[in-house]
Design a protein around this motif. Structure first.
Motif, PDB file in Angstrom:
ATOM      1  N   SER A 140       1.421   6.399  -7.022  1.00  0.00           N
ATOM      2  CA  SER A 140       0.287   7.247  -7.397  1.00  0.00           C
ATOM      3  C   SER A 140       0.687   8.718  -7.432  1.00  0.00           C
ATOM      4  O   SER A 140       0.260   9.462  -8.323  1.00  0.00           O
ATOM      5  N   LYS A 141       1.522   9.132  -6.497  1.00  0.00           N
ATOM      6  CA  LYS A 141       2.012  10.520  -6.516  1.00  0.00           C
ATOM      7  C   LYS A 141       2.875  10.768  -7.746  1.00  0.00           C
ATOM      8  O   LYS A 141       2.797  11.823  -8.372  1.00  0.00           O
ATOM      9  N   LYS A 179      -2.381  -3.607  -7.245  1.00  0.00           N
ATOM     10  CA  LYS A 179      -3.776  -3.808  -6.837  1.00  0.00           C
ATOM     11  C   LYS A 179      -4.207  -5.263  -6.955  1.00  0.00           C
ATOM     12  O   LYS A 179      -5.012  -5.735  -6.177  1.00  0.00           O
ATOM     13  N   GLN A 237       0.832  -1.207   0.000  1.00  0.00           N
ATOM     14  CA  GLN A 237       0.000   0.000   0.000  1.00  0.00           C
ATOM     15  C   GLN A 237       0.866   1.257   0.000  1.00  0.00           C
ATOM     16  O   GLN A 237       0.551   2.238  -0.684  1.00  0.00           O
ATOM     17  N   GLU A 238       1.971   1.233   0.742  1.00  0.00           N
ATOM     18  CA  GLU A 238       2.879   2.381   0.751  1.00  0.00           C
ATOM     19  C   GLU A 238       3.469   2.598  -0.633  1.00  0.00           C
ATOM     20  O   GLU A 238       3.576   3.729  -1.105  1.00  0.00           O
ATOM     21  N   ARG A 249       2.153   1.633  -3.506  1.00  0.00           N
ATOM     22  CA  ARG A 249       1.078   2.101  -4.386  1.00  0.00           C
ATOM     23  C   ARG A 249       0.854   3.596  -4.202  1.00  0.00           C
ATOM     24  O   ARG A 249       0.704   4.337  -5.172  1.00  0.00           O
ATOM     25  N   ASN A 250       0.855   4.050  -2.963  1.00  0.00           N
ATOM     26  CA  ASN A 250       0.650   5.483  -2.701  1.00  0.00           C
ATOM     27  C   ASN A 250       1.789   6.320  -3.280  1.00  0.00           C
ATOM     28  O   ASN A 250       1.549   7.391  -3.857  1.00  0.00           O
TER      29      ASN A 250
END
Length: 82
Positions: free
Chosen positions: A55-56, A81, A48-49, A51-52
């Protein structure tokens, strides 16, 4: 229901109680399952980290008009995902 921390701290007592109930020693199995659960949660948090962070970078690449990097990052997010 037993608290896993209690089982970790009192494995012998837990096993003795399980033996009295006719189940045999269970502490080692319970602790192994908890270790697997903790590892899975840690891996999920790491993903998740990532992915975040990606995303940025997607937003920056899109804003800069860099389509190749944008597509690459989108593919990475899609893979994470899954």
């Amino acid at each position: 229901m037993f608290d896993i921390k209690w089982i970790r701290d009192n494995a012998d007592t837990f096993d003795a109680a399980m033996i009295r109930r006719g189940l045999g020693p269970q502490a080692e199995k319970a602790l192994a399952l908890d270790d697997e659960r903790r590892a899975a949660i840690s891996e999920l948090n790491d993903m998740q980290e990532r992915r975040n962070a990606v995303s940025k970078q997607i937003g920056k690449a899109k804003g800069a008009g860099n389509e190749a990097v944008f597509r690459e990052l989108m593919a990475e997010v899609s893979t994470i995902k899954e």
